[in-house]
Design a protein around this motif. Structure first.
Motif, PDB file in Angstrom:
ATOM      1  N   LEU A 149       0.830  -1.205   0.000  1.00 53.66           N
ATOM      2  CA  LEU A 149       0.000   0.000   0.000  1.00 53.66           C
ATOM      3  C   LEU A 149       0.864   1.255   0.000  1.00 53.66           C
ATOM      4  O   LEU A 149       0.534   2.246  -0.659  1.00 53.66           O
ATOM      5  N   ASP A 150       1.954   1.235   0.741  1.00 55.82           N
ATOM      6  CA  ASP A 150       2.842   2.405   0.757  1.00 55.82           C
ATOM      7  C   ASP A 150       3.460   2.645  -0.620  1.00 55.82           C
ATOM      8  O   ASP A 150       3.655   3.797  -1.027  1.00 55.82           O
ATOM      9  N   MET A 151       3.748   1.576  -1.336  1.00 56.95           N
ATOM     10  CA  MET A 151       4.275   1.738  -2.694  1.00 56.95           C
ATOM     11  C   MET A 151       3.204   2.324  -3.618  1.00 56.95           C
ATOM     12  O   MET A 151       3.499   3.187  -4.454  1.00 56.95           O
ATOM     13  N   PHE A 152       1.965   1.882  -3.467  1.00 53.59           N
ATOM     14  CA  PHE A 152       0.888   2.476  -4.253  1.00 53.59           C
ATOM     15  C   PHE A 152       0.698   3.954  -3.896  1.00 53.59           C
ATOM     16  O   PHE A 152       0.315   4.755  -4.757  1.00 53.59           O
ATOM     17  N   GLU A 153       0.950   4.325  -2.662  1.00 52.67           N
ATOM     18  CA  GLU A 153       0.889   5.733  -2.271  1.00 52.67           C
ATOM     19  C   GLU A 153       1.862   6.549  -3.105  1.00 52.67           C
ATOM     20  O   GLU A 153       1.525   7.635  -3.608  1.00 52.67           O
ATOM     21  N   THR A 154       3.074   6.045  -3.272  1.00 52.11           N
ATOM     22  CA  THR A 154       4.060   6.726  -4.112  1.00 52.11           C
ATOM     23  C   THR A 154       3.615   6.758  -5.568  1.00 52.11           C
ATOM     24  O   THR A 154       3.713   7.786  -6.253  1.00 52.11           O
ATOM     25  N   LEU A 155       3.096   5.636  -6.044  1.00 55.92           N
ATOM     26  CA  LEU A 155       2.670   5.545  -7.446  1.00 55.92           C
ATOM     27  C   LEU A 155       1.451   6.412  -7.740  1.00 55.92           C
ATOM     28  O   LEU A 155       1.211   6.761  -8.903  1.00 55.92           O
ATOM     29  N   SER A 156       0.705   6.786  -6.713  1.00 55.30           N
ATOM     30  CA  SER A 156      -0.497   7.597  -6.931  1.00 55.30           C
ATOM     31  C   SER A 156      -0.179   8.972  -7.505  1.00 55.30           C
ATOM     32  O   SER A 156      -1.063   9.640  -8.039  1.00 55.30           O
ATOM     33  N   ALA A 157       1.089   9.376  -7.412  1.00 58.46           N
ATOM     34  CA  ALA A 157       1.483  10.667  -7.983  1.00 58.46           C
ATOM     35  C   ALA A 157       1.598  10.611  -9.503  1.00 58.46           C
ATOM     36  O   ALA A 157       1.703  11.661 -10.151  1.00 58.46           O
ATOM     37  N   LEU A 158       1.573   9.410 -10.070  1.00 58.53           N
ATOM     38  CA  LEU A 158       1.701   9.259 -11.511  1.00 58.53           C
ATOM     39  C   LEU A 158       0.317   9.037 -12.126  1.00 58.53           C
ATOM     40  O   LEU A 158      -0.295   7.992 -11.910  1.00 58.53           O
ATOM     41  N   PRO A 159      -0.197   9.988 -12.884  1.00 61.67           N
ATOM     42  CA  PRO A 159      -1.573   9.876 -13.381  1.00 61.67           C
ATOM     43  C   PRO A 159      -1.791   8.720 -14.344  1.00 61.67           C
ATOM     44  O   PRO A 159      -2.923   8.249 -14.486  1.00 61.67           O
ATOM     45  N   THR A 160      -0.743   8.251 -15.014  1.00 69.23           N
ATOM     46  CA  THR A 160      -0.948   7.144 -15.954  1.00 69.23           C
ATOM     47  C   THR A 160      -1.151   5.814 -15.233  1.00 69.23           C
ATOM     48  O   THR A 160      -1.707   4.879 -15.826  1.00 69.23           O
ATOM     49  N   ILE A 161      -0.717   5.694 -13.987  1.00 65.53           N
ATOM     50  CA  ILE A 161      -0.933   4.448 -13.241  1.00 65.53           C
ATOM     51  C   ILE A 161      -2.323   4.519 -12.626  1.00 65.53           C
ATOM     52  O   ILE A 161      -2.574   5.260 -11.683  1.00 65.53           O
ATOM     53  N   GLN A 162      -3.228   3.729 -13.179  1.00 65.94           N
ATOM     54  CA  GLN A 162      -4.651   3.901 -12.875  1.00 65.94           C
ATOM     55  C   GLN A 162      -5.319   2.691 -12.234  1.00 65.94           C
ATOM     56  O   GLN A 162      -6.437   2.808 -11.718  1.00 65.94           O
ATOM     57  N   ALA A 163      -4.677   1.531 -12.263  1.00 66.01           N
ATOM     58  CA  ALA A 163      -5.370   0.321 -11.823  1.00 66.01           C
ATOM     59  C   ALA A 163      -4.373  -0.696 -11.296  1.00 66.01           C
ATOM     60  O   ALA A 163      -3.161  -0.578 -11.502  1.00 66.01           O
ATOM     61  N   VAL A 164      -4.910  -1.702 -10.618  1.00 66.35           N
ATOM     62  CA  VAL A 164      -4.100  -2.819 -10.138  1.00 66.35           C
ATOM     63  C   VAL A 164      -4.806  -4.115 -10.473  1.00 66.35           C
ATOM     64  O   VAL A 164      -6.024  -4.241 -10.307  1.00 66.35           O
ATOM     65  N   LYS A 165      -4.052  -5.065 -10.986  1.00 71.95           N
ATOM     66  CA  LYS A 165      -4.529  -6.445 -11.091  1.00 71.95           C
ATOM     67  C   LYS A 165      -4.175  -7.109  -9.770  1.00 71.95           C
ATOM     68  O   LYS A 165      -3.012  -7.408  -9.500  1.00 71.95           O
ATOM     69  N   GLU A 166      -5.173  -7.314  -8.941  1.00 72.10           N
ATOM     70  CA  GLU A 166      -5.004  -7.768  -7.565  1.00 72.10           C
ATOM     71  C   GLU A 166      -4.929  -9.297  -7.540  1.00 72.10           C
ATOM     72  O   GLU A 166      -5.940  -9.981  -7.666  1.00 72.10           O
TER      73      GLU A 166
END
Length: 301
Positions: A149-166
């Motif tokens: 989740l903390d890594m996704f927090e960092t990735l949230s700053a990048l608008p092109t990263i929009q989804a996760v295959k969970e």
């Protein structure tokens, strides 16, 4: 180009081969047509189920070209990026964009087990190499790297990263993502045996495997859940589960290709070093598939 909404059913398409180890484009298009007719919301080319590790880049480009020509923008095409180096991943992402892909599915680096910082830098490099929207593939079970989740927090700053295959195999991770990020990331279940549970918990979509053999049943489960008709979805899902369990076996490619061959949407041919199962193993898998075919449910409207 088609807009990727990251909702609905996204088949991880098989890559069919001829007996002399060439791409079987007519069979690829036959399966693709069945997916479109069933009402899928997008497709994924060259994923793990598509034998990505054994495909040449030229073959990936050929699959993309044929899919584009067939679909004419009706649904989005997502190309999988699974590479050993950042440079190779960036190049493949740019080639996919140039070839008309609508989105990317991005795995962590292959073979080398990168730490969190290295993984994030790899994701950032690929996600900023094109304007295409990106779905991160989070599968620590098979690929040994957990996107936290903390890594996704960092990735949230990048608008092109929009989804996760969970695909962590922990269904509660759907809730963790929603609790932490709201609707910032679309969440798509990547494990067939957890799809109904994930959808009921709020997952936006399903990156499906057995859809390659049973597209209408897969789409029906998704649509019924989203329409609040959960009991009807559960009935189909219980019938489907023994077959869906083929998706979580190390030989998922071979087994799902057997299923697709049985439903007329594929062949059992795989690319070596994979081999078609034989003997008792093959008979055991075919028995599961044939039992499902013999009891195939009538789908509701």
């Amino acid at each position: 180009m088609a807009i990727v909404h990251w909702t609905g059913v996204y088949p991880a398409l098989l890559t069919p081969f001829t007996e002399n180890d060439q791409l079987d484009i007519p069979l690829f298009l036959k399966n693709l047509e069945a997916q479109v007719e069933a009402g899928v919301d997008g497709i994924i080319l060259g994923g793990s189920l598509g034998e990505a590790s054994s495909l040449a880049n030229e073959e990936k480009a050929e699959l993309l070209r044929h899919a584009r020509e067939f679909l004419h923008g009706r649904i989005p095409i997502v190309v999988n990026i699974a590479e050993q180096t950042t440079r190779a991943a960036v190049r493949l992402a740019q080639e996919a964009a140039d070839g008309g892909a609508d989105g990317l599915m991005l795995l962590p680096p292959m073979r080398y087990k990168s730490d969190d910082r290295e993984t994030l830098e790899y994701f950032k490099a690929v996600a900023t190499a094109t304007a295409l929207p990106v779905m991160i593939y989070n599968n620590p079970v098979d690929y040994k790297i957990m996107v936290t989740l903390d890594m996704f927090e960092t990735l949230s700053a990048l608008p092109t990263i929009q989804a996760v295959k969970e695909s962590t195999r922990d269904v509660s991770n759907v809730t963790r993502m929603i609790n932490r990020f709201g609707d910032r990331f679309k969440v798509l279940c990547g494990v067939d045996t957890l799809a109904l549970e994930s959808l009921c918990l709020g997952a936006d979509g399903w990156v499906a495997g057995l859809v390659d053999a049973f597209p209408r049943e897969t789409v029906a489960i998704y649509r019924l859940v989203k329409a609040g008709r959960v009991a009807e979805a559960v009935s189909i899902y219980r019938w489907f589960l023994p077959v869906l369990e083929l998706d979580i076996h190390p030989k998922l490619v071979q087994y799902i290709k057997l299923a697709a061959s049985r439903t007329g949407l594929g062949s059992e041919v795989v690319r070596p070093p994979r081999l078609v199962p034989d003997g008792a193993e093959k008979q055991q898998i075919l028995a599961i598939i044939d039992q499902a075919l013999a009891t195939r449910p009538v789908l509701p409207e």
